[in-house]
Write a protein that holds these residues in place. Sequence first.
Motif, PDB file in Angstrom:
ATOM      1  N   ASP A 169     -14.372  -9.998 -44.436  1.00 52.26           N
ATOM      2  CA  ASP A 169     -15.521 -10.418 -45.219  1.00 52.26           C
ATOM      3  C   ASP A 169     -16.213 -11.573 -44.500  1.00 52.26           C
ATOM      4  O   ASP A 169     -15.675 -12.120 -43.533  1.00 52.26           O
ATOM      5  CB  ASP A 169     -15.054 -10.838 -46.623  1.00 52.26           C
ATOM      6  CG  ASP A 169     -16.126 -10.655 -47.671  1.00 52.26           C
ATOM      7  OD1 ASP A 169     -17.254 -10.255 -47.328  1.00 52.26           O
ATOM      8  OD2 ASP A 169     -15.845 -10.910 -48.859  1.00 52.26           O
ATOM      9  N   LYS A 170     -17.362 -11.961 -44.984  1.00 52.54           N
ATOM     10  CA  LYS A 170     -18.110 -13.033 -44.332  1.00 52.54           C
ATOM     11  C   LYS A 170     -17.405 -14.372 -44.464  1.00 52.54           C
ATOM     12  O   LYS A 170     -16.530 -14.545 -45.324  1.00 52.54           O
ATOM     13  CB  LYS A 170     -19.522 -13.123 -44.904  1.00 52.54           C
ATOM     14  CG  LYS A 170     -19.561 -13.481 -46.381  1.00 52.54           C
ATOM     15  CD  LYS A 170     -20.971 -13.521 -46.886  1.00 52.54           C
ATOM     16  CE  LYS A 170     -20.925 -13.820 -48.386  1.00 52.54           C
ATOM     17  NZ  LYS A 170     -22.232 -13.935 -48.958  1.00 52.54           N
ATOM     18  N   ASP A 187     -11.274  -9.529 -48.088  1.00 50.59           N
ATOM     19  CA  ASP A 187     -11.522  -8.854 -49.356  1.00 50.59           C
ATOM     20  C   ASP A 187     -10.257  -8.093 -49.723  1.00 50.59           C
ATOM     21  O   ASP A 187      -9.842  -7.181 -49.014  1.00 50.59           O
ATOM     22  CB  ASP A 187     -12.706  -7.899 -49.202  1.00 50.59           C
ATOM     23  CG  ASP A 187     -13.107  -7.267 -50.520  1.00 50.59           C
ATOM     24  OD1 ASP A 187     -12.233  -7.038 -51.374  1.00 50.59           O
ATOM     25  OD2 ASP A 187     -14.302  -6.982 -50.687  1.00 50.59           O
ATOM     26  N   PRO A 220     -12.942 -11.709 -52.899  1.00 60.32           N
ATOM     27  CA  PRO A 220     -12.976 -12.427 -51.618  1.00 60.32           C
ATOM     28  C   PRO A 220     -11.971 -13.581 -51.633  1.00 60.32           C
ATOM     29  O   PRO A 220     -11.917 -14.358 -52.579  1.00 60.32           O
ATOM     30  CB  PRO A 220     -14.416 -12.944 -51.533  1.00 60.32           C
ATOM     31  CG  PRO A 220     -14.892 -12.994 -52.941  1.00 60.32           C
ATOM     32  CD  PRO A 220     -14.132 -11.938 -53.695  1.00 60.32           C
ATOM     33  N   GLY A 232     -15.503  -4.737 -42.565  1.00 59.43           N
ATOM     34  CA  GLY A 232     -16.295  -4.664 -43.780  1.00 59.43           C
ATOM     35  C   GLY A 232     -17.586  -3.897 -43.546  1.00 59.43           C
ATOM     36  O   GLY A 232     -17.938  -3.555 -42.412  1.00 59.43           O
ATOM     37  N   GLU A 272     -19.744  -6.826 -42.190  1.00 55.89           N
ATOM     38  CA  GLU A 272     -19.049  -7.840 -41.386  1.00 55.89           C
ATOM     39  C   GLU A 272     -18.023  -7.173 -40.484  1.00 55.89           C
ATOM     40  O   GLU A 272     -17.221  -6.372 -40.936  1.00 55.89           O
ATOM     41  CB  GLU A 272     -18.348  -8.840 -42.309  1.00 55.89           C
ATOM     42  CG  GLU A 272     -17.831 -10.067 -41.630  1.00 55.89           C
ATOM     43  CD  GLU A 272     -18.927 -10.990 -41.137  1.00 55.89           C
ATOM     44  OE1 GLU A 272     -18.675 -11.698 -40.145  1.00 55.89           O
ATOM     45  OE2 GLU A 272     -20.014 -11.004 -41.725  1.00 55.89           O
TER      46      GLU A 272
END
Length: 150
Positions: A51-52, A57, A62, A90, A93
Amino acid sequence: MRSFSIGSSCKFIALALTAVLLGACHRGGSKPDTVPNANIPAGFDLTLIADKDTQFDLDGAPLTTEDLKSALRYRQEEALPMATILLKRGEKEKIKNEHIIALARIAYQMKFRAFIEEKDEISEIKAELKEADASPSKQAPAANDVPPSR
């Protein structure tokens, strides 16, 4: 009619060879922390998604690195299966080195196998201690070891 000079032909050939050599050097590059593995399990106990902001995740939630470590400790305490964990890319991402390093540290500390999937290729993440960390370090003497002052 247009005539070609030998100089321009040599420049074109040199440019083409340079492009081919650069392409050949880059091909097959992999991340240093991953090792292609023949012992890839058929299924994984847990799947994480990159994830960012270097987060993970887990089932839609998150998690930071510390939150992930806590969630995995909980799974261990509850005796839920977590011998193998897969990290996937992701939607928006890609897997960054920070994701790999964080997961490798957690896997090493909690003694499970971690894998990443990139471009339909699965590789195992292996973590090792540095030589400096493996050897006993010189520590300051304890307060009890100090001779009494006069």
